[in-house]
Design a protein around this motif. Sequence first.
Motif, PDB file in Angstrom:
ATOM      1  N   SER A  43      18.321  20.849 -11.063  1.00  0.00           N
ATOM      2  CA  SER A  43      18.351  22.747  -9.725  1.00  0.00           C
ATOM      3  C   SER A  43      16.680  21.922  -9.746  1.00  0.00           C
ATOM      4  CB  SER A  43      18.997  23.046 -10.690  1.00  0.00           C
ATOM      5  OG  SER A  43      17.970  24.351 -10.252  1.00  0.00           O
ATOM      6  N   ILE A  44      16.005  22.889  -8.570  1.00  0.00           N
ATOM      7  CA  ILE A  44      14.789  23.113  -8.287  1.00  0.00           C
ATOM      8  C   ILE A  44      14.540  24.256  -8.065  1.00  0.00           C
ATOM      9  CG2 ILE A  44      13.646  20.710  -7.882  1.00  0.00           C
ATOM     10  CD1 ILE A  44      14.405  20.742  -5.106  1.00  0.00           C
ATOM     11  N   LYS A  45      13.417  24.991  -7.744  1.00  0.00           N
ATOM     12  CA  LYS A  45      13.128  26.392  -7.734  1.00  0.00           C
ATOM     13  C   LYS A  45      11.910  26.598  -6.418  1.00  0.00           C
ATOM     14  CE  LYS A  45      12.149  31.973  -9.025  1.00  0.00           C
ATOM     15  NZ  LYS A  45      11.849  32.129 -10.436  1.00  0.00           N
ATOM     16  N   VAL A  46      11.825  26.611  -5.133  1.00  0.00           N
ATOM     17  CA  VAL A  46      11.377  26.803  -4.737  1.00  0.00           C
ATOM     18  C   VAL A  46      10.917  27.900  -3.635  1.00  0.00           C
ATOM     19  CG1 VAL A  46      10.818  26.184  -1.856  1.00  0.00           C
ATOM     20  CG2 VAL A  46      12.227  25.134  -3.266  1.00  0.00           C
ATOM     21  N   LEU A  47       9.059  27.899  -4.529  1.00  0.00           N
ATOM     22  CA  LEU A  47       8.523  29.393  -4.084  1.00  0.00           C
ATOM     23  C   LEU A  47       8.440  29.828  -2.051  1.00  0.00           C
ATOM     24  CD1 LEU A  47       7.306  31.913  -4.163  1.00  0.00           C
ATOM     25  CD2 LEU A  47       4.677  31.038  -4.699  1.00  0.00           C
ATOM     26  N   GLU A  48       9.274  30.666  -1.226  1.00  0.00           N
ATOM     27  CA  GLU A  48       8.694  30.531   0.090  1.00  0.00           C
ATOM     28  C   GLU A  48       7.397  30.418   0.147  1.00  0.00           C
ATOM     29  OE1 GLU A  48      11.971  32.980   1.286  1.00  0.00           O
ATOM     30  OE2 GLU A  48      12.632  31.793   1.679  1.00  0.00           O
ATOM     31  N   VAL A  49       6.808  29.318   1.048  1.00  0.00           N
ATOM     32  CA  VAL A  49       4.916  29.983   1.342  1.00  0.00           C
ATOM     33  C   VAL A  49       4.919  29.570   2.862  1.00  0.00           C
ATOM     34  CG1 VAL A  49       4.389  29.589  -1.018  1.00  0.00           C
ATOM     35  CG2 VAL A  49       4.129  27.560   0.661  1.00  0.00           C
ATOM     36  N   GLU A  50       4.162  29.994   3.786  1.00  0.00           N
ATOM     37  CA  GLU A  50       3.193  29.858   5.063  1.00  0.00           C
ATOM     38  C   GLU A  50       2.884  27.742   4.962  1.00  0.00           C
ATOM     39  OE1 GLU A  50       4.118  30.840   7.647  1.00  0.00           O
ATOM     40  OE2 GLU A  50       5.078  32.763   6.784  1.00  0.00           O
ATOM     41  N   GLY A  51       3.690  27.303   5.702  1.00  0.00           N
ATOM     42  CA  GLY A  51       2.628  25.438   5.271  1.00  0.00           C
ATOM     43  C   GLY A  51       1.724  25.333   5.732  1.00  0.00           C
ATOM     44  N   ASP A  52       0.724  26.198   6.155  1.00  0.00           N
ATOM     45  CA  ASP A  52      -0.880  25.857   6.359  1.00  0.00           C
ATOM     46  C   ASP A  52      -1.418  26.108   4.543  1.00  0.00           C
ATOM     47  OD1 ASP A  52      -0.554  28.379   6.135  1.00  0.00           O
ATOM     48  OD2 ASP A  52      -1.665  28.840   8.117  1.00  0.00           O
ATOM     49  N   GLN A  53      -0.728  26.702   3.506  1.00  0.00           N
ATOM     50  CA  GLN A  53      -1.044  27.545   2.220  1.00  0.00           C
ATOM     51  C   GLN A  53      -1.657  26.625   1.165  1.00  0.00           C
ATOM     52  OE1 GLN A  53       1.150  30.974   1.805  1.00  0.00           O
ATOM     53  NE2 GLN A  53      -0.215  32.502   2.983  1.00  0.00           N
ATOM     54  N   VAL A  54      -0.604  25.588   1.739  1.00  0.00           N
ATOM     55  CA  VAL A  54       0.022  24.544   1.119  1.00  0.00           C
ATOM     56  C   VAL A  54      -1.051  23.777   0.356  1.00  0.00           C
ATOM     57  CG1 VAL A  54       2.344  24.441   1.281  1.00  0.00           C
ATOM     58  CG2 VAL A  54       1.046  22.385   2.996  1.00  0.00           C
ATOM     59  N   ARG A  55      -1.515  22.970  -1.064  1.00  0.00           N
ATOM     60  CA  ARG A  55      -2.955  22.173  -1.654  1.00  0.00           C
ATOM     61  C   ARG A  55      -2.520  20.803  -1.362  1.00  0.00           C
ATOM     62  NH1 ARG A  55      -3.684  25.713   1.226  1.00  0.00           N
ATOM     63  NH2 ARG A  55      -4.859  27.851   0.404  1.00  0.00           N
ATOM     64  N   ARG A  56      -3.519  20.205  -1.717  1.00  0.00           N
ATOM     65  CA  ARG A  56      -3.016  18.572  -2.519  1.00  0.00           C
ATOM     66  C   ARG A  56      -2.556  18.708  -3.400  1.00  0.00           C
ATOM     67  NH1 ARG A  56      -8.657  18.975  -1.566  1.00  0.00           N
ATOM     68  NH2 ARG A  56      -9.091  18.573   0.816  1.00  0.00           N
ATOM     69  N   GLY A  57      -1.364  17.751  -4.269  1.00  0.00           N
ATOM     70  CA  GLY A  57      -1.033  17.852  -4.907  1.00  0.00           C
ATOM     71  C   GLY A  57       0.897  19.062  -5.506  1.00  0.00           C
ATOM     72  N   ASP A  58       0.883  19.805  -4.258  1.00  0.00           N
ATOM     73  CA  ASP A  58       1.856  20.371  -4.213  1.00  0.00           C
ATOM     74  C   ASP A  58       2.773  19.368  -3.792  1.00  0.00           C
ATOM     75  OD1 ASP A  58       0.261  22.847  -4.495  1.00  0.00           O
ATOM     76  OD2 ASP A  58       0.117  24.001  -2.230  1.00  0.00           O
ATOM     77  N   ILE A  59       4.062  20.020  -4.282  1.00  0.00           N
ATOM     78  CA  ILE A  59       5.261  19.540  -4.115  1.00  0.00           C
ATOM     79  C   ILE A  59       6.102  19.932  -3.429  1.00  0.00           C
ATOM     80  CG2 ILE A  59       7.961  18.238  -4.862  1.00  0.00           C
ATOM     81  CD1 ILE A  59       6.546  18.045  -7.787  1.00  0.00           C
ATOM     82  N   ILE A  60       6.850  20.058  -2.094  1.00  0.00           N
ATOM     83  CA  ILE A  60       7.351  20.599  -1.458  1.00  0.00           C
ATOM     84  C   ILE A  60       8.679  19.935  -0.782  1.00  0.00           C
ATOM     85  CG2 ILE A  60       4.676  21.014  -0.106  1.00  0.00           C
ATOM     86  CD1 ILE A  60       5.582  19.046   2.151  1.00  0.00           C
ATOM     87  N   VAL A  61       9.339  20.974   0.089  1.00  0.00           N
ATOM     88  CA  VAL A  61      10.380  20.921   0.518  1.00  0.00           C
ATOM     89  C   VAL A  61      10.521  21.051   1.847  1.00  0.00           C
ATOM     90  CG1 VAL A  61      12.997  22.427   0.785  1.00  0.00           C
ATOM     91  CG2 VAL A  61      11.677  21.976  -1.574  1.00  0.00           C
ATOM     92  N   PHE A  62      10.409  20.168   3.193  1.00  0.00           N
ATOM     93  CA  PHE A  62      10.707  20.720   4.143  1.00  0.00           C
ATOM     94  C   PHE A  62      11.949  19.919   5.719  1.00  0.00           C
ATOM     95  CE2 PHE A  62       8.612  16.113   2.903  1.00  0.00           C
ATOM     96  CZ  PHE A  62       9.233  15.698   3.941  1.00  0.00           C
ATOM     97  N   ALA A  63      11.729  20.460   6.630  1.00  0.00           N
ATOM     98  CA  ALA A  63      12.432  19.581   6.875  1.00  0.00           C
ATOM     99  C   ALA A  63      12.488  18.721   7.698  1.00  0.00           C
ATOM    100  CB  ALA A  63      13.193  20.900   8.093  1.00  0.00           C
TER     101      ALA A  63
END
Length: 247
Positions: A43-63
């Motif tokens: 199970s994973i918990k995802v913090l909703e952020v604007e796409g242009d706010q992500v940084r190197r090293g982040d694990i992202i969920v994307f469509a």
Amino acid sequence: MLPVAVVVAGLALVVWAFVTAPGYERYRESADSMTPTMTRGDSIKVLEVEGDQVRRGDIIVFALGGWPDDEPVQGGNLLIKRVIAVGGDSVAGDDDGALTVNGKRVVEDYLFDEDPSLARPFAAQVPAGTVFVAGDYRSLSRDSRIYSGEPGQGGIPVSLIEGVVVEVAGEPLKPTTAFTAAGLEGAPTVDKPDRSGWLAVGTGVSLVGGIWLVVVLTWRRRPGARGRMVGEGGVGEPRADGSPTLG
């Protein structure tokens, strides 16, 4: 009136906690490409952020929809990968799997330990407005590396990003320091403060203030409550016609 002020303060605290509370979504990992950081079924918990706010090293969920053989969809079909480069970066992987970003070697201590001969060499100049992603279990992952020679250089448009993973299997996810340790600016995203405690406090304050207000109003309306007056000689009782007497 003090009870009213308490109620207003409590309500203001509730509104503040509600408005500033971060948004989250929960998903379940359905593949093995992010092993060992997360495994199938986690199970994973995802913090909703604007796409242009992500940084190197982040694990992202994307469509889906960022790569040539993807079919754009509305919700449901999502992928989980790690951002290893952002728009404007020059990124490359050699025959041994070593990662270089903007000419700086990144020691990826989060990767699954596998045979270096399985590494897939790649190189890309990440377009603005996109991020370059890869799985932590590289030989099992379909990711930006495969499409680095295609138009778009394998980048995922930031508009497709749903959020950043902050918790895995009920445990907070520790952000990697691999990229900042290599001298690259921009630390990975960290989870935002939990406002639920303040929400509970604000609700409690409003409730106490409301009860206090009811008690005060009830006391003021009871018979004789207004007739007890203070004069020079002390407390006088009201006359039969209701007018107060002063001692």
